[in-house]
Design an enzyme around this catalytic site. Structure first.
Site, PDB file in Angstrom:
ATOM      1  N   ASP A 195      53.160  68.247  20.519  1.00 55.87           N
ATOM      2  CA  ASP A 195      52.522  67.847  19.273  1.00 55.87           C
ATOM      3  C   ASP A 195      51.061  67.817  19.659  1.00 55.87           C
ATOM      4  O   ASP A 195      50.612  66.898  20.356  1.00 55.87           O
ATOM      5  CB  ASP A 195      53.000  66.464  18.836  1.00 55.87           C
ATOM      6  CG  ASP A 195      52.377  66.078  17.509  1.00 55.87           C
ATOM      7  OD1 ASP A 195      51.167  66.288  17.337  1.00 55.87           O
ATOM      8  OD2 ASP A 195      53.100  65.567  16.632  1.00 55.87           O
ATOM      9  N   HIS A 196      50.319  68.833  19.243  1.00 52.05           N
ATOM     10  CA  HIS A 196      48.997  68.985  19.857  1.00 52.05           C
ATOM     11  C   HIS A 196      48.048  67.834  19.524  1.00 52.05           C
ATOM     12  O   HIS A 196      47.043  67.656  20.187  1.00 52.05           O
ATOM     13  CB  HIS A 196      48.385  70.360  19.530  1.00 52.05           C
ATOM     14  CG  HIS A 196      47.804  70.462  18.152  1.00 52.05           C
ATOM     15  ND1 HIS A 196      48.561  70.717  17.051  1.00 52.05           N
ATOM     16  CD2 HIS A 196      46.541  70.359  17.701  1.00 52.05           C
ATOM     17  CE1 HIS A 196      47.777  70.747  15.986  1.00 52.05           C
ATOM     18  NE2 HIS A 196      46.544  70.542  16.349  1.00 52.05           N
ATOM     19  N   ASP A 253      55.239  69.917   8.260  1.00 53.56           N
ATOM     20  CA  ASP A 253      54.208  70.549   9.073  1.00 53.56           C
ATOM     21  C   ASP A 253      53.275  69.527   9.724  1.00 53.56           C
ATOM     22  O   ASP A 253      52.861  69.687  10.870  1.00 53.56           O
ATOM     23  CB  ASP A 253      53.394  71.506   8.177  1.00 53.56           C
ATOM     24  CG  ASP A 253      52.388  72.323   8.969  1.00 53.56           C
ATOM     25  OD1 ASP A 253      52.699  72.698  10.108  1.00 53.56           O
ATOM     26  OD2 ASP A 253      51.291  72.598   8.453  1.00 53.56           O
ATOM     27  N   HIS A 258      52.415  65.020  13.461  1.00 59.58           N
ATOM     28  CA  HIS A 258      51.058  64.571  13.810  1.00 59.58           C
ATOM     29  C   HIS A 258      50.766  63.158  13.293  1.00 59.58           C
ATOM     30  O   HIS A 258      50.262  62.308  14.022  1.00 59.58           O
ATOM     31  CB  HIS A 258      50.008  65.516  13.230  1.00 59.58           C
ATOM     32  CG  HIS A 258      50.159  66.946  13.676  1.00 59.58           C
ATOM     33  ND1 HIS A 258      50.671  67.299  14.900  1.00 59.58           N
ATOM     34  CD2 HIS A 258      49.850  68.113  13.058  1.00 59.58           C
ATOM     35  CE1 HIS A 258      50.666  68.629  15.004  1.00 59.58           C
ATOM     36  NE2 HIS A 258      50.184  69.140  13.907  1.00 59.58           N
TER      37      HIS A 258
HETATM   38  C1  BG6 Z   1      49.300  72.442  12.932  1.00 60.07           C
HETATM   39  C2  BG6 Z   1      49.797  72.742  11.546  1.00 60.07           C
HETATM   40  O1  BG6 Z   1      50.302  71.810  13.672  1.00 60.07           O
HETATM   41  O2  BG6 Z   1      48.175  71.610  12.862  1.00 60.07           O
HETATM   42  C3  BG6 Z   1      48.695  73.369  10.708  1.00 60.07           C
HETATM   43  O3  BG6 Z   1      50.893  73.629  11.627  1.00 60.07           O
HETATM   44  C4  BG6 Z   1      47.452  72.517  10.735  1.00 60.07           C
HETATM   45  O4  BG6 Z   1      49.119  73.552   9.373  1.00 60.07           O
HETATM   46  C5  BG6 Z   1      47.085  72.182  12.176  1.00 60.07           C
HETATM   47  O5  BG6 Z   1      46.411  73.242  10.116  1.00 60.07           O
HETATM   48  C6  BG6 Z   1      45.949  71.198  12.217  1.00 60.07           C
HETATM   49  O6  BG6 Z   1      45.524  71.088  13.536  1.00 60.07           O
HETATM   50  P1  BG6 Z   1      44.063  70.589  13.864  1.00 60.07           P
HETATM   51  O7  BG6 Z   1      44.025  70.488  15.349  1.00 60.07           O
HETATM   52  O8  BG6 Z   1      43.121  71.617  13.309  1.00 60.07           O
HETATM   53  O9  BG6 Z   1      43.929  69.289  13.171  1.00 60.07           O
END
Ligand code: BG6
Length: 507
Positions: A195-196, A253, A258
């Site tokens: 989960d980045h 998503d 997140h």
């Molecule tokens: C991803 C989603 O996990 O996270 C995307 O699949 C989203 O839809 C993205 O745009 C957002 O990541 P960040 O790092 O730009 O907040």
């Protein structure tokens, strides 16, 4: 060693290895994974004995693959321009492997290629398999990797680890099935559910902020906090991912993963140590304490929205149903706002308001802790109300923390005005934080899973959201409200807070 305990980025010992990316011609590889590996390499954080193999279905040569990555890295790397001398060396260690995901011969050939790479680059058999593919392929790829001897026993001196992209499952039962499928082949210690958001510096700083400072902890509870708002706003639409979005929608998503990570870190109790297990134990307890949503919540405390055409930054923006690969009659959500409660001692009765959406006016992720009003006996006479104190933790962009306090305006008439005390990473530390994927890939090479999601966390989160998803399946069309692209979401989301004499912050 735990990433929160280490003293410096370069101080941890790192094994040689090969990273194999499945889905190497996809968007994620070009935008995030390749730039992350490039920056890790440039900063001397990859092992000297390292190679990257891209596994995908399209026909292409090593040279074509390298050229494409070079272009992507030049466009998307946080550090520009491309460091040509470094790239020229680095690209020598990059290879392409064409195969279908279900083709046995492709895995046999991959095993041979990896063996040859081990011989040439002394990568000692250590492997990371990064599954950046549609979720339906996860079990099959893992099964094949095991079948062809590419997954080792956890007790082997060589190691093999698998990074699994989100979404991990589609609801509670599919996530449980996926977990049981992969468990047949992979030990939990080899499974890295990414989960980045957890790789973002500002997200990691939540723990430091809360538990390395004594002044906040005593305020961090139902006695002092009125409510908490978590916002994940994006100005981009679905970025060409129509097929994906039509399947998943915004809740799966962004919210289920997140936002639940942000919520757990803000609400958790202090862990008994900084070990991966101790931190994840506390996060799971938050998810266990979520008050299950009832039918009345689905009706009144959850807003499901979809954007219609509008303007962002003065430029026209399409509506969701006009996007490529989206059905013109789609009822999929691109916005969710909801109220939830954590029924534990610390947070009893404190509402947590979450909102996330595509095509909002700007990209901003923020956690705002709104404190209770001061007693109104001195400065709140004649119905005048002061602004509440708000601690805003800005996850991105302009990463930082600000505190809103009330202040006397200089002069004899003493009006009170809210002002902000502001800390910004960029201006204070003179550098922008590394990308989340850099941190996470590096941790995986080091074998540290603290910043990855554990299976019970994922399961609890799905358990919480599945009744809502089922309700939407039955009532989706009725429950969907529209909002204009470039606005802050449906009016119903404002009304939901207004009913409780609150308002969304303008982050
Ligand atoms: C991803 C989603 O996990 O996270 C995307 O699949 C989203 O839809 C993205 O745009 C957002 O990541 P960040 O790092 O730009 O907040």
């Amino acid at each position: 060693m735990n990433p929160l305990e280490e003293s410096g980025r370069g101080s941890r010992c790192i094994d040689p290895c090969v990273v194999v990316i499945f889905g190497a011609t996809g968007d994620l590889t070009g935008r995030r994974l390749a730039p992350a590996l490039y920056n890790l390499g440039r900063e001397g954080l990859l092992p000297p004995n390292f190679a990257l193999v891209g596994f995908a279905r399209r026909e292409k040569s090593d040279t074509q693959f390298r050229d494409e990555l070079k272009k992507d890295i030049s466009t998307y790397s946080r550090v520009k321009p491309l460091d040509i001398p470094f790239w020229n060396n680095f690209q020598e260690q990059i290879f392409y492997h064409r195969s279908n995901f279900d083709d046995d011969a492709g895995y046999i050939a991959l095993a041979g290629k990896l063996k040859a790479i081990d011989g040439r680059y002394a990568t000692r058999g250590n492997r990371i398999f990064y599954l950046s593919v549609q979720p339906k392929y996860f079990p099959m790829i893992i099964e094949k990797l095991d079948q062809f001897g590419l997954i080792y026993s956890p007790s082997d001196t060589r190691w093999s680890r698998v990074i699994i992209e989100k979404p991990f499952g589609h609801d509670a039962s599919s996530a449980a099935k996926l977990q049981s499928d992969i468990r047949k082949h992979l030990d939990e210690t080899q499974t890295y559910r990414i989960d980045h958001y957890l790789g973002k510096e500002t997200v990691q700083n939540l723990l430091v902020f809360r538990f390395a400072n004594s002044i906040f902890e005593s305020l961090w509870n139902y006695r002092h906090v009125d409510h908490v708002q978590i916002t994940v706003a994006e100005d981009i639409g679905i970025a060409g991912r129509g097929h994906f979005f039509e399947e998943e929608g915004l809740l799966r998503d962004v919210v289920q993963n997140h936002m639940m990570q942000l919520l757990s870190l803000v609400a958790m109790e202090p862990p008994v140590s900084l070990s991966a297990g101790a931190i994840r134990d506390e996060k799971v307890k938050v998810l266990q304490s979520l008050r299950p949503l009832q039918e009345s919540d689905f009706e009144h405390h959850v807003i499901r929205g979809q954007y219609v055409p509008g303007f962002i930054d003065g430029k026209p923006a399409l509506g969701y149903t006009q996007e490529k690969d989206v059905s013109p009659t789609s009822k999929m959500e691109t916005y969710v706002a909801m109220r939830l409660f954590i029924d534990n001692w610390r947070w009893a009765g404190v509402p947590f308001y979450l909102r996330a959406g595509k095509r909002l006016p700007k990209r901003v992720t923020e956690i705002a802790v709104v404190f209770k009003d001061a007693p109104g006996v001195l400065f709140q006479k004649n119905g005048q109300k002061n602004d509440p104190n708000v601690l805003a933790i800005r996850i991105q962009p302009d990463e930082g923390i600000s505190m809103k306090i009330n202040c006397k305006v200089p002069g004899p008439s003493s009006p009170i005005q809210p002002v902000k005390m502001d800390f910004r990473y960029g201006s204070y530390f003179g550098q922008s934080p590394p990308e989340a994927y850099e941190r996470l890939i590096w941790d995986c090479i080091l074998g540290d899973s603290t910043l990855f999601a554990r299976s019970d966390e994922v399961a609890k989160s799905w358990e919480f959201f599945t009744p809502l998803l089922q309700f939407w399946e039955r009532q989706g069309e009725i429950k969907l409200v529209s909002y204009v692209a470039g606005s802050w979401g449906p009016l119903a989301a404002d009304a939901m807070l207004a009913q409780e004499q609150k308002a969304w912050r303008m982050p």
